[in-house]
Structures are given as C-alpha cells and as structure tokens.
Write an enzyme that holds these catalytic residues in place. Structure first.
Site, PDB file in Angstrom:
ATOM      1  CB  THR A   1      19.115  81.195  48.313  1.00  0.00           C
ATOM      2  OG1 THR A   1      18.248  80.503  47.290  1.00  0.00           O
ATOM      3  CG2 THR A   1      18.359  82.054  49.477  1.00  0.00           C
TER       4      THR A   1
ATOM      5  N   PRO B   1      13.734  83.405  47.961  1.00  0.00           N
ATOM      6  CG  PRO B   1      12.329  85.604  47.349  1.00  0.00           C
ATOM      7  CD  PRO B   1      13.047  84.420  46.863  1.00  0.00           C
TER       8      PRO B   1
ATOM      9  CE  LYS C   1      16.648  76.404  47.785  1.00  0.00           C
ATOM     10  NZ  LYS C   1      18.055  76.147  47.452  1.00  0.00           N
TER      11      LYS C   1
ATOM     12  CG  ASP D   1      23.168  72.366  44.410  1.00  0.00           C
ATOM     13  OD1 ASP D   1      22.151  72.606  43.960  1.00  0.00           O
ATOM     14  OD2 ASP D   1      23.951  71.520  43.544  1.00  0.00           O
TER      15      ASP D   1
ATOM     16  CG  PHE E   1       8.935  73.726  44.656  1.00  0.00           C
ATOM     17  CD1 PHE E   1      10.302  73.496  44.122  1.00  0.00           C
ATOM     18  CD2 PHE E   1       8.721  73.629  45.960  1.00  0.00           C
ATOM     19  CE1 PHE E   1      11.141  73.234  44.819  1.00  0.00           C
ATOM     20  CE2 PHE E   1       9.950  73.000  46.911  1.00  0.00           C
ATOM     21  CZ  PHE E   1      11.009  72.836  46.332  1.00  0.00           C
ATOM     22  N   GLY E   2       8.586  72.206  41.599  1.00  0.00           N
ATOM     23  CA  GLY E   2       9.740  71.394  40.727  1.00  0.00           C
ATOM     24  C   GLY E   2       8.975  69.760  40.672  1.00  0.00           C
TER      25      GLY E   2
ATOM     26  NE  ARG F   1      15.330  72.610  50.073  1.00  0.00           N
ATOM     27  CZ  ARG F   1      14.401  72.225  49.339  1.00  0.00           C
ATOM     28  NH1 ARG F   1      13.158  72.043  49.778  1.00  0.00           N
ATOM     29  NH2 ARG F   1      14.752  71.911  48.295  1.00  0.00           N
TER      30      ARG F   1
HETATM   31  P1  IMP Z   1      17.860  73.781  44.301  1.00  0.00           P
HETATM   32  O1  IMP Z   1      19.182  73.026  44.670  1.00  0.00           O
HETATM   33  O2  IMP Z   1      17.021  74.199  45.385  1.00  0.00           O
HETATM   34  O3  IMP Z   1      18.134  75.019  43.244  1.00  0.00           O
HETATM   35  O4  IMP Z   1      16.931  72.604  43.459  1.00  0.00           O
HETATM   36  C1  IMP Z   1      17.151  72.139  42.234  1.00  0.00           C
HETATM   37  C2  IMP Z   1      16.173  71.560  41.381  1.00  0.00           C
HETATM   38  O5  IMP Z   1      15.736  70.543  42.028  1.00  0.00           O
HETATM   39  C3  IMP Z   1      14.958  72.699  41.602  1.00  0.00           C
HETATM   40  O6  IMP Z   1      14.787  73.346  40.294  1.00  0.00           O
HETATM   41  C4  IMP Z   1      13.886  71.795  41.646  1.00  0.00           C
HETATM   42  O7  IMP Z   1      13.247  71.487  40.355  1.00  0.00           O
HETATM   43  C5  IMP Z   1      14.338  70.147  42.392  1.00  0.00           C
HETATM   44  N1  IMP Z   1      14.048  70.144  43.664  1.00  0.00           N
HETATM   45  C6  IMP Z   1      14.702  70.550  44.544  1.00  0.00           C
HETATM   46  N2  IMP Z   1      14.134  70.278  45.841  1.00  0.00           N
HETATM   47  C7  IMP Z   1      12.793  69.832  45.401  1.00  0.00           C
HETATM   48  C8  IMP Z   1      11.533  69.552  46.080  1.00  0.00           C
HETATM   49  O8  IMP Z   1      11.389  69.472  47.413  1.00  0.00           O
HETATM   50  N3  IMP Z   1      10.550  69.179  45.400  1.00  0.00           N
HETATM   51  C9  IMP Z   1      10.480  69.340  44.222  1.00  0.00           C
HETATM   52  N4  IMP Z   1      11.546  69.591  43.422  1.00  0.00           N
HETATM   53  C10 IMP Z   1      12.712  69.830  43.993  1.00  0.00           C
END
Ligand code: IMP
Length: 185
Positions: free
Chosen positions: A7, A10, A12, A65, A140-141, A168
């Site tokens: 990944t 960090p 994660k 992912d 986040f996100g 997750r």
């Molecule tokens: P990745 O697979 O970890 O790269 O996640 C892809 C996208 O999904 C990220 O850029 C976040 O915007 C969103 N995402 C994944 N997991 C979460 C979470 O637990 N909370 C909020 N957004 C998430």
C-alpha cells in the site's frame, strides 16, 4: 511470520499490525505499484492485482481495495471511490443525492492475502445511510457523510468504535477466521 502490506498508505500498515498482533504476525510496509483493472467488482481488482504482484516475484503479502456503494446511485462511486473523493468529493455525492429519499449505502472492503502459497480473498461490508450534510471532524474520505447507527457519522465516533463495525474491521475478522480454518495461524 511476516506479511508485507502492499500500500502507499502507512496508516493501513499500523491498522493491520494492531489486528494481527495477538497472532504473532509482523506487518512490513512494502511499496509496489500495481495496476488496478477496470471492473465494477472489488474482488476482481484485488484478484488481478495479486496475480501481477506474484508475477513480480513477491509472496506472503496483503493488499486491499475499498469503496462506498450508494444504492440510489446504482453502486456509484464503488470501485471509483478514490477518484470520486478527489474530484467531486463529499459535497458532490450530497449534490447527487439531493431530493432522493432512499439514502441506503454500504462501505465494502476487499482484502487479498497471499500466505504460504495459498490465496484468501474476503470482503467485509458495513451498511448505513448517507446523511443530508457533512458532519464531524474525525476519520477520512466519506466518513462525514456516512452513518452506520443512523445518528452519528463515522467522522463523529472514536476510531475503535468505527473499527468494531466497519467494512475493514469486518474484512479483517473474516480473514483471520479463514486463516484459522486453514490452519495457517
Ligand atoms: P482505498 O481502497 O483504501 O484506496 O479506498 C478508496 C477510497 O474509498 C478512499 O479514497 C476513500 O475515499 C474511500 N474509503 C475507503 N474506506 C473508507 C472509510 O473507512 N471511510 C471513508 N472513506 C473510505
């Protein structure tokens, strides 16, 4: 035993280390770019990614992912979540949801683990709803626009509380169960 976490994030690696500490498995941060195939299925992205990583001679690793799948948007942003987050952001998702009554959505996290020549792919899900506005400073996100319990968003609850119910967290539980079932840990 040691597993590489492939990944660029960090954070994660630290999360996985916390989850696997009690099994005596050590996580090592490993940066290796790999292609993400164009498909609407997270497990397929992970499976094809694992093929590519193994073809480069790397074994004993974890990749994942994840994404947000909104019912009324027919699963969008899904596998394009990272791109959607960077471009339209949470405000853009809320705009797309304006006037829509069905706010149902789910986060999904797919983890692929290559361990002692065996492949395990699991998907953890967390159901919830998209809020009417952004709330909370944590996480986040998409956290500020997603609520699991219907009241507080993921950006308003402590990390441990989120991990207990999150996509997750659920995927990690499934992975550990499967490792135990196969006698790998
Ligand atoms: P990745 O697979 O970890 O790269 O996640 C892809 C996208 O999904 C990220 O850029 C976040 O915007 C969103 N995402 C994944 N997991 C979460 C979470 O637990 N909370 C909020 N957004 C998430």
């Amino acid at each position: 035993m040691k597993l590489k976490v492939i990944t660029s994030n960090p954070g994660k690696v630290a999360e996985y280390q916390r989850s696997f500490d009690h099994l005596g498995i050590e996580m090592e941060h490993y940066k290796l770019p790999y292609d993400e195939v164009q498909t609407s299925d997270l497990a397929e992205v992970v499976d094809k990614g694992m093929d590519e990583i193994i073809s480069k001679g790397v074994r004993n690793f974890i990749v994942d992912d994840s994404g947000l799948f909104v019912d009324a948007l027919k699963g969008f942003p899904g596998v394009w979540s990272a791109y959607a987050q960077k471009t339209i952001g949470n405000k853009g998702i809320l705009k797309l949801m304006e006037g829509i009554e069905d706010r149902g959505a789910e986060f999904r996290c797919c983890i692929g683990c290559d361990i002692e020549g065996q492949r395990i792919i699991v998907t953890g899900i967390c159901r919830g709803t998209i809020t009417e506005s952004e709330t909370g400073d944590g996480g986040f996100g998409f956290d500020p626009i997603f609520t699991h319990g219907g009241v507080r968003t993921f950006a308003e609850i402590p990390v441990d509380e989120k991990n207990n119910v999150s996509h997750r967290g659920n995927a990690v539980k499934l992975l550990i169960e499967e490792m135990k079932r196969r006698g790998l840990v």
